[in-house]
Design a protein around this motif. Structure first.
Motif, PDB file in Angstrom:
ATOM      1  N   ALA A  52       2.509  35.174 -72.269  1.00  0.00           N
ATOM      2  CA  ALA A  52       3.391  35.568 -71.164  1.00  0.00           C
ATOM      3  C   ALA A  52       3.647  34.393 -70.230  1.00  0.00           C
ATOM      4  O   ALA A  52       4.799  34.153 -69.818  1.00  0.00           O
ATOM      5  CB  ALA A  52       2.774  36.739 -70.391  1.00  0.00           C
ATOM      6  N   LYS A  53       2.627  33.647 -69.908  1.00  0.00           N
ATOM      7  CA  LYS A  53       2.778  32.491 -69.024  1.00  0.00           C
ATOM      8  C   LYS A  53       3.635  31.409 -69.683  1.00  0.00           C
ATOM      9  O   LYS A  53       4.483  30.791 -69.028  1.00  0.00           O
ATOM     10  CB  LYS A  53       1.412  31.937 -68.643  1.00  0.00           C
ATOM     11  CG  LYS A  53       0.649  32.859 -67.710  1.00  0.00           C
ATOM     12  CD  LYS A  53      -0.741  32.325 -67.427  1.00  0.00           C
ATOM     13  CE  LYS A  53      -1.493  33.218 -66.466  1.00  0.00           C
ATOM     14  NZ  LYS A  53      -2.854  32.703 -66.203  1.00  0.00           N
ATOM     15  N   CYS A  55       5.947  31.899 -72.009  1.00  0.00           N
ATOM     16  CA  CYS A  55       7.332  32.407 -72.038  1.00  0.00           C
ATOM     17  C   CYS A  55       7.971  32.338 -70.659  1.00  0.00           C
ATOM     18  O   CYS A  55       9.171  32.030 -70.542  1.00  0.00           O
ATOM     19  CB  CYS A  55       7.367  33.830 -72.588  1.00  0.00           C
ATOM     20  SG  CYS A  55       7.019  33.907 -74.358  1.00  0.00           S
ATOM     21  N   ALA A  56       7.198  32.585 -69.600  1.00  0.00           N
ATOM     22  CA  ALA A  56       7.733  32.480 -68.239  1.00  0.00           C
ATOM     23  C   ALA A  56       8.164  31.046 -67.951  1.00  0.00           C
ATOM     24  O   ALA A  56       9.221  30.816 -67.350  1.00  0.00           O
ATOM     25  CB  ALA A  56       6.691  32.939 -67.222  1.00  0.00           C
TER      26      ALA A  56
END
Length: 94
Positions: A52-53, A55-56
């Protein structure tokens, strides 16, 4: 139950670089397999938070189309590549 995800990071896109938020104890576990023709990611919570990090950073940075990240199984550089994330700006909505 409401949860909040807040993530501050240094945008390294102007240098064509990206950093990863690995846990100190290397607790991220991830593998990618193809089941019935469909890629499937198996991972623990720490692995999905790292994804998630990452992709952010790709979404919020100023990376050029084609910028890509190679992620190895269990995020261990000594293991084979498990998945590749490639930014394709041409796919963005108008």
């Amino acid at each position: 139950m409401m949860k909040r995800f807040e993530f501050n990071f240094e945008d390294m896109s102007s240098k064509g670089s990206i950093s990863f938020e690995y846990a100190d104890d290397v607790s991220e576990k991830m593998t990618v397999v193809v089941e019935n023709g469909v890629p499937v990611i198996y991972g623990n919570r720490e692995a999905f938070l790292l994804l998630a990090k990452t992709c952010a950073k790709l979404a919020l940075g100023q990376y050029q189309s084609g910028f890509h990240v190679h992620l190895a199984a269990d995020f261990d550089a000594d293991l084979p590549e498990a998945v590749r994330l490639i930014l394709n700006i041409e796919m963005e909505a108008d």
